[in-house]
Write an enzyme that holds these catalytic residues in place. Structure first.
Site, PDB file in Angstrom:
ATOM      1  N   CYS A   1       0.848  -1.200   0.000  1.00 40.90           N
ATOM      2  CA  CYS A   1       0.000   0.000   0.000  1.00 40.90           C
ATOM      3  C   CYS A   1       0.886   1.254   0.000  1.00 40.90           C
ATOM      4  O   CYS A   1       1.493   1.589  -1.004  1.00 40.90           O
ATOM      5  CB  CYS A   1      -0.956  -0.041   1.194  1.00 40.90           C
TER       6      CYS A   1
ATOM      7  N   HIS B   1      -3.596  -5.184   0.328  1.00 39.68           N
ATOM      8  CA  HIS B   1      -3.086  -5.705   1.599  1.00 39.68           C
ATOM      9  C   HIS B   1      -3.146  -7.230   1.592  1.00 39.68           C
ATOM     10  O   HIS B   1      -4.108  -7.819   2.092  1.00 39.68           O
ATOM     11  CB  HIS B   1      -3.895  -5.143   2.769  1.00 39.68           C
TER      12      HIS B   1
ATOM     13  N   GLU C   1      -1.671  -9.329   3.378  1.00 37.44           N
ATOM     14  CA  GLU C   1      -1.616  -9.945   4.709  1.00 37.44           C
ATOM     15  C   GLU C   1      -3.000 -10.306   5.247  1.00 37.44           C
ATOM     16  O   GLU C   1      -3.136 -11.198   6.094  1.00 37.44           O
ATOM     17  CB  GLU C   1      -0.902  -9.011   5.701  1.00 37.44           C
TER      18      GLU C   1
END
Length: 542
Positions: free
Chosen positions: A380, A514, A516
């Protein structure tokens, strides 16, 4: 019949109700039951989207674009089930909905009160859409005795009264502190916590007791007697060395058996926990280790990067190595040379963030990784800073910057409500094609064939979760690609850049999304798997 387990907490905050809920769900799943997890947050914010990450921790974004509590990340990682906006509600959301209805006249002139209107709204949220599940686990945020939590406790008390007998269980997570001078675990704080819970009409059925050592039989018996629960329902929740040991620890303590006994359900065989045992073996007995620098803005509270640290652990599990983390505040690199901090490390990760503070430090971290051929992963904001670094250092655009930091002659990064024609900013309305100022939730992306990122995904069509207001300006694509920074992934229509990578670099990847948020211990995200694999190669060079 759907059975409800309400998880409350007492004595102190941050005991781990979210992990306890996720671990219990994993145990029930391992027995073949269909499970749903939900979270009730008593704070007055409508959602955590505007809350400081240094106070509240990370904002976990779901596929449908909800900004939710970080506990939903634990739920997803432990169960593999995607959460949604229907799994998290706050006092602020409840009040907003009620006041909106009142202004609209939906209540036909009635006096709006906490009981029954607020409690009914909470009950409606808890009970909605659960017909397809065997168990619904509902975590109540905060601690028993908090003023803002009272409507939620009253609502779950009423659910216990209104549901069929034997279909509701109250599980209370508490703390048994060890006093070294006395040489014993103290039960009095738990007794007072249960007393507080009983004073509002809730009798806990199971006590889940956090402790750092075994609970003596006498203390277990005392807790059962004075808290009015069966001795077998006093469950030991011993501290463990990794969160991935929690389900097995709870299994050994008998939590899942006690839950089934409460509901008068006969266990059918043993839970299938082989995959948890395999994960734990890899975490505890790795074949090597790597060290990753996280150059962030909110390093004072590690919970601000909870999903990120877990995803790195998953990458380590996939490669059978331990991942050590070096936390570096980005502002430090604005004052000091990054080299002494980063020399000898095996990878650099620059995570997301908002605002100008620390931005130049992140840019210097990206430059160090590019020039030294160290694996770099920009997520990001970390991707945006890497693009600005390339524009300045490689393309000679010395004034390259983001409009997030103020006016700039070279807006390499701009708001989603701005679009670039050459170097001119064209304002976009909220109803135009690019939408509003925040891009939230899952979006598809198309990856260029033959790129490093496409090889890691094993596909050119992907879907990832976003949370950002700013985007790299596609007007600079041609000049940046001429200098080796390839725009390796875009939105399906080709308008928005999603990923970049430096050609000729061993591993330098930036992503606007993102990743994750979608990593799981049993399904490590391919980018984290690839990043740690690159770090292993780097470790052989230093």
């Amino acid at each position: 019949m759907t059975r409800y387990v309400f998880i409350t907490g007492g004595v102190v905050s941050s005991l781990g109700k979210g992990l306890a809920s996720a671990a219990l769900a994993a145990l029930l799943q391992a027995r073949g039951y269909r499970v749903r997890l939900r979270k009730l947050d008593p704070y007055l914010n409508v959602d955590p989207g505007t809350m400081s990450p240094t106070q509240h921790g990370e904002v976990f974004v779901t596929d449908d674009g909800a900004e939710t509590d970080l506990d939903l990340g634990h739920y997803e990682r432990f169960t593999g089930l995607p959460a949604s906006r229907a799994d998290n509600v706050t006092t602020g959301r409840i009040y907003l909905d009620i006041i909106t209805k009142e202004r609209r006249g939906d209540y036909l002139g009635a006096t709006i009160q906490v009981i029954p209107h607020v409690t009914n709204a909470i009950k409606a949220f808890v009970l909605d859409g659960n017909d397809d599940y065997d168990f619904v686990l509902v975590e109540i945020g905060g601690t028993v005795g908090d003023i803002e939590g009272l409507p939620f406790f009253e609502a779950i008390r009423q659910i216990g009264q209104e549901r069929p007998r034997g279909s509701v269980c109250y599980l209370h997570l508490t703390l048994l502190p060890y006093i070294p001078s006395a040489g014993e675990l103290k039960t009095k704080p738990t007794q007072h916590s249960v007393k507080e819970l009983r004073s509002i009409g809730i009798q806990p059925d199971i006590l889940l007791c956090r402790c750092d050592r075994p609970i003596p039989v006498d203390e277990r018996r005392k807790l059962g007697l004075f808290c009015n629960v069966r001795e077998s329902a006093v469950i030991e929740a011993r501290d463990v060395d990794t969160i991935y040991a929690v389900p097995l620890s709870y299994r050994e303590a008998g939590l899942d058996r006690e839950i089934l006994a409460h509901f008068q359900m006969k266990p059918e065989g043993e839970p299938k926990l082989e995959r948890w045992q395999n994960i734990l073996e890899r975490v505890r007995n790795p074949e090597g280790e790597v060290t990753i620098a996280i150059v962030g803005k909110y390093t004072g509270l590690k919970d601000a990067y909870k999903s990120l640290t877990e995803a790195l652990t998953h990458g380590g599990i996939a490669n059978n190595v331990r991942v050590n983390l070096e936390w570096i505040e980005a502002e430090v690199f604005e004052r000091e040379d990054p080299a002494p901090f980063l020399e000898g490390l095996h990878g650099i990760l620059v995570p997301g963030g908002f605002g100008q503070r620390g931005a130049e430090g992140k840019i210097r971290a990206a430059r160090y990784a590019r020039e030294r051929n160290i694996p770099y992963f920009g997520i990001c904001f970390g991707m945006q800073m890497a693009v600005i670094e390339a524009a300045r250092s490689l393309a000679g655009i010395t004034d390259a910057n983001s409009t997030e930091f103020g006016e700039t002659r070279e807006p390499v990064v701009g708001l989603l409500t701005e679009w670039m024609r050459g170097n001119e900013l064209e304002r976009r309305a909220a109803e135009s094609d690019l939408g509003g100022t925040m891009r939230l939730g899952a979006y598809k992306a198309t990856l260029a064939e033959g790129t490093k990122i496409a090889q890691m995904y094993g596909d050119t069509e992907i879907s990832e979760r976003h949370r950002h207001r700013y985007e790299v300006n596609m007007a600079y694509r041609e000049c940046l690609e001429a200098k080796g920074l390839r725009f390796s992934g875009t939105s399906p229509d080709g308008l928005l850049p999603e990923t970049v990578e430096h050609e000729g670099h061993p591993w330098f990847i930036g992503v606007q999304f993102h990743p994750e948020l979608k990593s799981r211990p049993f399904e490590p995200h391919p980018l984290f798997k690839g990043f740690i694999a690159a770090a292993i190669e780097q470790s052989r060079l230093v």
